[in-house]
Scaffold this active site. Structure first.
Site, mmCIF file in Angstrom:
data_model
loop_
_atom_site.group_PDB
_atom_site.id
_atom_site.type_symbol
_atom_site.label_atom_id
_atom_site.label_comp_id
_atom_site.label_asym_id
_atom_site.label_seq_id
_atom_site.Cartn_x
_atom_site.Cartn_y
_atom_site.Cartn_z
ATOM 1 N N ASP A 115 9.592 12.281 3.470
ATOM 2 C CA ASP A 115 9.462 11.819 4.858
ATOM 3 C C ASP A 115 10.492 10.760 5.255
ATOM 4 O O ASP A 115 10.327 10.069 6.261
ATOM 5 C CB ASP A 115 8.026 11.323 5.146
ATOM 6 N N TYR B 149 6.325 15.349 6.756
ATOM 7 C CA TYR B 149 5.582 15.808 7.929
ATOM 8 C C TYR B 149 6.373 16.747 8.823
ATOM 9 O O TYR B 149 5.847 17.244 9.815
ATOM 10 C CB TYR B 149 5.009 14.584 8.666
ATOM 11 N N GLY C 141 -4.459 6.146 4.301
ATOM 12 C CA GLY C 141 -3.237 6.891 4.623
ATOM 13 C C GLY C 141 -3.228 8.332 4.139
ATOM 14 O O GLY C 141 -2.296 8.740 3.450
ATOM 15 N N HIS D 205 -1.373 6.463 -1.690
ATOM 16 C CA HIS D 205 -2.040 5.367 -0.966
ATOM 17 C C HIS D 205 -3.500 5.143 -1.376
ATOM 18 O O HIS D 205 -4.123 4.197 -0.914
ATOM 19 C CB HIS D 205 -2.012 5.614 0.545
ATOM 20 N N ASP E 109 9.010 8.082 -1.426
ATOM 21 C CA ASP E 109 8.387 8.360 -0.132
ATOM 22 C C ASP E 109 8.846 7.285 0.871
ATOM 23 O O ASP E 109 9.156 6.162 0.474
ATOM 24 C CB ASP E 109 6.867 8.269 -0.329
ATOM 25 N N ASP F 34 -6.938 8.297 10.351
ATOM 26 C CA ASP F 34 -5.973 8.791 9.357
ATOM 27 C C ASP F 34 -6.602 9.732 8.335
ATOM 28 O O ASP F 34 -6.000 10.716 7.935
ATOM 29 C CB ASP F 34 -5.381 7.601 8.562
ATOM 30 N N HIS G 151 7.096 5.690 2.823
ATOM 31 C CA HIS G 151 6.076 4.637 2.882
ATOM 32 C C HIS G 151 5.908 3.988 1.506
ATOM 33 O O HIS G 151 6.076 4.656 0.484
ATOM 34 C CB HIS G 151 4.738 5.225 3.340
HETATM 35 ZN ZN LIG Z 1 5.011 8.743 3.350
#
Ligand SMILES: [Zn+2]
Length: 390
Positions: A259, A303, A142, A134, A170, A92, A172
């Site tokens: 994302d 992304y 990440g 992250h 986000d 990653d 995540h």
């Molecule tokens: Zn994300």
């Protein structure tokens, strides 16, 4: 004189680059910048060239040993066992030349945005190069080396003693920022994200509510995979409104990862451009209501750098700069002509997406209901407290 809004930008943001085929690609910041420029929505007086963060500033959050390890990795002088201990050199977050400098530039961008707002030079500032939520104190994770959002929050705390509300939309979980301020009652974190059941980083459960003095200042909405606009927005709006009213921040910092869109290759949410029109509007409104307008907005994940991120991030600028208004209608032809050849996919010609860009979700009702139950559970302690106070 106070400017309404500032846009932090440098081409050096693009130096934060792991590999040609790595999903994290800062070209999206340039694409957004050029989109805004192509429609004369960003003038030169509004652009601030950022500084690079110093080691002292990075050390507001990160361990000195970790910073030193990143510096050695930058020069290819970090042994493999050590690199894994610090989370660099992984699939990653691979090592790249001058990674310390590139990461310190992103942090500098966010601190430049914060300085502009705190000095009163501007009411709102946007750093799309930042939002690397992250990063941990002693570890990269990440795609994130230094956690610019957390560094900026700590910087605000130390310089101004402001109460900070951090809002992370986000796809995540905003784990790095959450854990760094988990026991701090003056920093409230709210993260809405796809449940960690099948998605990185796996945390962000509703029961993660903070620790010790910070208990009750950490909020998570782990929504179901395949969640669509309506359910996402109702969870976001209800929680953010009640949490802001309850916490009463002095400044809002938002992480605006893009994302959660159905086109995004790394998540399983089914939202469209509508959420990226609505998310900043509420942040704008609440910052005006509670924080005398003070709002720092950051980038984050995202992304599908061609179809999603430039439109989503340009909308934040529109809200920040145009009193909560978003762009509508057609994307400027000049921008489409400039990039269509380089883009591997067809660039959308309008700001807004039609719901027909994906197939209907069969479990829609069940997902919507699950998310609503989650929000009620999340806000229950605040609502109970309010009941007793009345
Ligand atoms: Zn994300």
């Amino acid at each position: 004189m106070t400017n309404e809004a500032s846009f932090v930008y440098t081409e050096a943001f693009k130096n934060y680059k792991f590999r040609d085929d790595h999903p994290f690609n800062q070209k999206r910041v340039e694409l957004t910048y050029k989109l805004l420029k192509s429609m004369n929505a960003l003038n030169d007086q509004q652009i601030i060239t950022p500084r690079v963060a110093s080691d002292e500033e990075i050390a507001l959050v990160h361990d000195r040993k970790y910073i030193d390890a990143v510096k050695r990795a930058s020069e290819d002088k970090l042994a493999q066992e050590e690199s894994l201990e610090y989370g660099v050199g992984t699939e990653d977050t691979p090592i790249f030349e001058d990674m310390h400098q590139a990461a310190a530039q992103l942090v500098g961008g966010t601190l430049t945005a914060v300085d502009a707002v705190l000095s009163g030079q501007t009411k709102r500032a946007l750093n799309l190069g930042g939002g690397l939520h992250h990063g941990f104190r002693r570890k990269a994770s990440g795609f994130c080396i230094y956690n610019d959002a957390a560094i900026a929050i700590q910087y605000i705390r130390e310089k101004f003693d402001y109460k900070v509300l951090y809002v992370d939309t986000d796809a995540h979980h905003g784990d790095g920022v959450q854990w760094i301020f988990y026991d701090d009652p003056n920093v409230c974190t709210l993260s809405i994200h796809e449940t960690g059941r099948y998605l990185f980083p796996g945390t962000g459960n509703i029961n993660e509510r903070g620790h010790n003095e910070g208990y009750g200042t950490s909020f998570n909405i782990p929504i179901d995979a395949f969640t669509e606009n309506e359910s996402f927005l109702s969870a976001y709006k209800e929680s953010l409104t009640e949490i802001t009213e309850h916490f009463k921040p002095d400044i809002i910092v938002t992480q605006n990862g893009a994302d959660a869109h159905v086109y995004d290759p790394l998540s399983h949410l089914c939202c469209t451009m509508e959420i990226y029109e609505e998310i900043p509007k509420l942040a704008y409104q609440l910052a005006n209501e509670y924080c005398d307008g003070k709002w720092v907005a950051l980038g984050g994940g995202g992304y599908d750098i061609w179809r999603v991120v430039p439109r989503a991030w340009a909308q934040i600028w529109s809200v920040v700069n145009n009193h909560g208004e978003t762009f509508s209608g057609s994307i400027p032809k000049r921008w489409l002509d400039q990039w269509q050849n380089e883009s591997p996919v067809n660039l959308p010609a309008t700001w807004h997406d039609e719901s027909s860009i994906y197939e209907p979700i069969p479990r829609k009702e069940e997902i919507t209901e699950k998310n609503a139950i989650l929000v009620n559970k999340l806000l229950e302690p605040i609502r109970n407290e309010q009941k007793y106070m009345m």
